[in-house]
Design an enzyme around this catalytic site. Structure first.
Site, PDB file in Angstrom:
ATOM      1  N   HIS A  82      -1.672  -6.968  -1.720  1.00 19.49           N
ATOM      2  CA  HIS A  82      -2.014  -5.619  -2.169  1.00 19.49           C
ATOM      3  C   HIS A  82      -1.703  -5.460  -3.647  1.00 19.49           C
ATOM      4  O   HIS A  82      -0.637  -5.864  -4.114  1.00 19.49           O
ATOM      5  CB  HIS A  82      -1.224  -4.570  -1.381  1.00 19.49           C
ATOM      6  CG  HIS A  82      -1.634  -3.181  -1.733  1.00 19.49           C
ATOM      7  ND1 HIS A  82      -2.659  -2.523  -1.085  1.00 19.49           N
ATOM      8  CD2 HIS A  82      -1.188  -2.336  -2.687  1.00 19.49           C
ATOM      9  CE1 HIS A  82      -2.811  -1.344  -1.635  1.00 19.49           C
ATOM     10  NE2 HIS A  82      -1.937  -1.196  -2.606  1.00 19.49           N
ATOM     11  N   ASP A 161      -1.700   8.687   6.364  1.00 17.43           N
ATOM     12  CA  ASP A 161      -1.808   8.375   4.929  1.00 17.43           C
ATOM     13  C   ASP A 161      -3.084   8.968   4.355  1.00 17.43           C
ATOM     14  O   ASP A 161      -3.091   9.486   3.239  1.00 17.43           O
ATOM     15  CB  ASP A 161      -1.789   6.853   4.710  1.00 17.43           C
ATOM     16  CG  ASP A 161      -1.976   6.531   3.230  1.00 17.43           C
ATOM     17  OD1 ASP A 161      -1.135   6.972   2.432  1.00 17.43           O
ATOM     18  OD2 ASP A 161      -2.975   5.882   2.873  1.00 17.43           O
ATOM     19  N   ARG A 168      -2.077  14.750  -1.792  1.00 17.35           N
ATOM     20  CA  ARG A 168      -1.360  14.349  -3.018  1.00 17.35           C
ATOM     21  C   ARG A 168      -2.292  14.362  -4.221  1.00 17.35           C
ATOM     22  O   ARG A 168      -1.900  14.775  -5.311  1.00 17.35           O
ATOM     23  CB  ARG A 168      -0.745  12.958  -2.836  1.00 17.35           C
ATOM     24  CG  ARG A 168       0.479  12.965  -1.936  1.00 17.35           C
ATOM     25  CD  ARG A 168       0.878  11.554  -1.545  1.00 17.35           C
ATOM     26  NE  ARG A 168       1.214  10.728  -2.674  1.00 17.35           N
ATOM     27  CZ  ARG A 168       1.101   9.392  -2.696  1.00 17.35           C
ATOM     28  NH1 ARG A 168       0.656   8.743  -1.639  1.00 17.35           N
ATOM     29  NH2 ARG A 168       1.427   8.723  -3.773  1.00 17.35           N
ATOM     30  N   SER A 183       2.951   5.061   1.415  1.00 17.18           N
ATOM     31  CA  SER A 183       1.498   5.023   1.566  1.00 17.18           C
ATOM     32  C   SER A 183       1.013   3.572   1.663  1.00 17.18           C
ATOM     33  O   SER A 183       0.260   3.212   2.570  1.00 17.18           O
ATOM     34  CB  SER A 183       0.865   5.730   0.357  1.00 17.18           C
ATOM     35  OG  SER A 183      -0.500   5.464   0.275  1.00 17.18           O
ATOM     36  N   LYS A 187       0.183   1.113   5.477  1.00 16.24           N
ATOM     37  CA  LYS A 187      -1.114   0.449   5.721  1.00 16.24           C
ATOM     38  C   LYS A 187      -0.911  -1.046   5.917  1.00 16.24           C
ATOM     39  O   LYS A 187      -1.542  -1.657   6.777  1.00 16.24           O
ATOM     40  CB  LYS A 187      -2.066   0.710   4.536  1.00 16.24           C
ATOM     41  CG  LYS A 187      -2.545   2.165   4.518  1.00 16.24           C
ATOM     42  CD  LYS A 187      -3.490   2.441   3.388  1.00 16.24           C
ATOM     43  CE  LYS A 187      -2.775   2.586   2.075  1.00 16.24           C
ATOM     44  NZ  LYS A 187      -3.309   3.516   1.115  1.00 16.24           N
TER      45      LYS A 187
HETATM   46  N1  URA Z   1      -2.327   3.183  -3.499  1.00 16.89           N
HETATM   47  C1  URA Z   1      -2.122   3.682  -2.264  1.00 16.89           C
HETATM   48  O1  URA Z   1      -2.662   3.191  -1.271  1.00 16.89           O
HETATM   49  N2  URA Z   1      -1.292   4.745  -2.146  1.00 16.89           N
HETATM   50  C2  URA Z   1      -0.655   5.303  -3.187  1.00 16.89           C
HETATM   51  O2  URA Z   1       0.080   6.248  -3.010  1.00 16.89           O
HETATM   52  C3  URA Z   1      -0.903   4.782  -4.475  1.00 16.89           C
HETATM   53  C4  URA Z   1      -1.742   3.702  -4.591  1.00 16.89           C
END
Ligand code: URA
Length: 433
Positions: A82, A161, A168, A183, A187
């Site tokens: 990621h 999320d 957000r 967040s 995932k």
């Molecule tokens: N990427 C994400 O998936 N969540 C965040 O809060 C910031 C970047």
């Protein structure tokens, strides 16, 4: 339990219990807690932070808000990667086939772009026929057979999320370390890969502006990953200059193919090899020196390109793009802009480059908005290069002269020059294990 009291507690730095955090997340996901209350709590988190225990509980509550995939049925270790988001960041498209060519398995769910950062899924969709919405069984089969598969984030995973992130975005509560950690890691944990490599970026094209902030975020994410029983590492990397020579969806796919063919090399290739090596280490393929060699060999032998072509074909795309780049979408107008002065390029502000591409239609300002796959910019010169007034600096690709002109003006502002040579930013600041 009164939600009002939970907001008050976070505001007053009184830690919430795991049960209180699960109540907040479950209640909000089910629509029982209104947006205004959740917004107030998110703002309290932004201003006061959360403890490591609260962040971990928030991550698990968000992970448990939806389905969790069971990748153990593949019977092999899997590695996910990621990036916290950057301009021109196409490393996923390089590391997935490189690691697959070394015998690793990379099941990857990626996002669409929103705002000035691009999304891997949008880039892949610029390949004619490429399908990012595959059923889970196909996702597993392709990962098993080819070693890599990249699809779009399933709506069944982490619905909390999705809802919280949307709020957000509207309430100026995105740039909070515990909220970003929860967040991203919720995932990653819901996808279920046994190992996770994080590329945490800092600089003016990233959420974290300084390397120190990026280290704080990385430490937190790695520790949450370990608590959940995952092998986890993070690289802290520079995002003060765009990654690679292209920004824009089809343009970035073309760049990936040129790199996999061995026709181009640069900072992005070095970063991708470093990330691939770390992913292979996590998979137990050797130490970092051995894994780096393996990754380099997969790239230079053309085996990574073969994996990329195989993945495109398996996902319904036209794999002939790997041989003929003209099969990718092309912009109608191409405008080459020349250096307005002589000197060494001191800086190319990546956020400005991202915003210029957004203006060209290469990104989206609203969820689901349509994008122009051919739009973007190709940089001819990079930080540290010496230019003479009139040298080609970059080429803007867009659907009209007016759009290209606007983007060109914005891009020119992103450059600054010096009379003396400036060392380009160091790509990798630190590794967090
Ligand atoms: N990427 C994400 O998936 N969540 C965040 O809060 C910031 C970047």
């Amino acid at each position: 339990m009164q939600i009002y009291d939970l907001i008050q507690k976070t505001r007053r730095l009184v830690p919430l219990s795991e049960t209180e955090i699960y109540t907040l997340v479950e209640g909000f996901t089910k629509g029982e807690i209104p947006d205004y209350m959740m917004s107030a709590w998110l703002m309290a988190v932004c201003c006061q932070g959360l403890t490591a225990e609260e962040t971990s509980a928030l991550t698990m509550a968000m992970r448990d808000s939806g389905e969790c995939l069971d990748l153990s049925t593949l019977g092999v270790p899997t590695v996910d990667k990621h990036s916290t988001g950057g301009i021109g960041d196409k490393t996923t498209l390089l590391v997935a086939p490189i690691v697959a060519a070394c015998g690793g398995h990379v099941p990857k769910m990626s996002g669409r772009g929103l705002g000035f950062t691009g999304g891997t899924v949008d880039k892949l969709e610029s390949i004619p026929g490429f399908c990012v919405d595959l059923p889970q069984a196909d996702f597993m089969r392709i990962t098993e057979e080819i070693g890599c598969c990249i699809i779009s984030q399933s709506g069944e995973l982490t619905p909390a999320d999705k809802k919280i992130y949307a709020l957000r975005n509207l309430t100026a509560t995105v740039d909070s370390i515990p909220l970003i950690c929860a967040s991203i890691m919720s995932k990653k944990l819901a996808l279920g890969a046994s190992c996770v490599l994080l590329d945490v970026k800092y600089g003016h094209g990233a959420f974290m502006k300084t390397p120190e902030e990026a280290v704080l975020l990385a430490d937190l994410m790695v520790s949450v990953g370990h608590q959940a029983g995952r092998e986890c590492r993070a690289l802290i990397t520079d995002m003060n200059a765009p990654l690679g020579s292209c920004v824009g969806n089809a343009l970035e796919i073309a760049e990936v193919i040129r790199i996999l063919r061995g026709e181009e090399r640069g900072r992005i290739t070095e970063l991708s090899l470093a990330l691939s090596a770390q992913m292979l280490v996590l998979l137990g393929k050797g130490d970092v020196v051995e894994c780096r060699k393996m990754a380099e060999e997969a790239l230079t032998s053309g085996r990574a390109l073969e994996k990329f072509a195989a993945m495109i074909a398996a996902q319904g795309g036209n794999a002939a793009v790997t041989e003929d780049l003209s099969l990718l979408p092309q912009a109608e107008v191409q405008l080459t802009v020349r250096a307005p002065e002589s000197g060494f390029i001191r800086e190319i502000q990546s956020e400005e480059v991202g915003l210029a591409c957004l203006g060209l239609g290469a990104g989206r300002t609203a969820d689901r908005a349509k994008i122009d796959p051919g739009a973007g910019v190709v940089l001819s010169r990079f930080v540290g290069d010496e230019v003479t007034k009139g040298d080609p600096l970059f080429t803007v690709h867009g659907s009209s002269e007016a759009l290209c002109e606007n983007a060109a003006q914005r891009l020119l502002q992103a450059y600054s020059y010096s009379e003396e040579y400036t060392e380009p930013p160091q790509m990798i600041y630190k590794i967090v294990e």
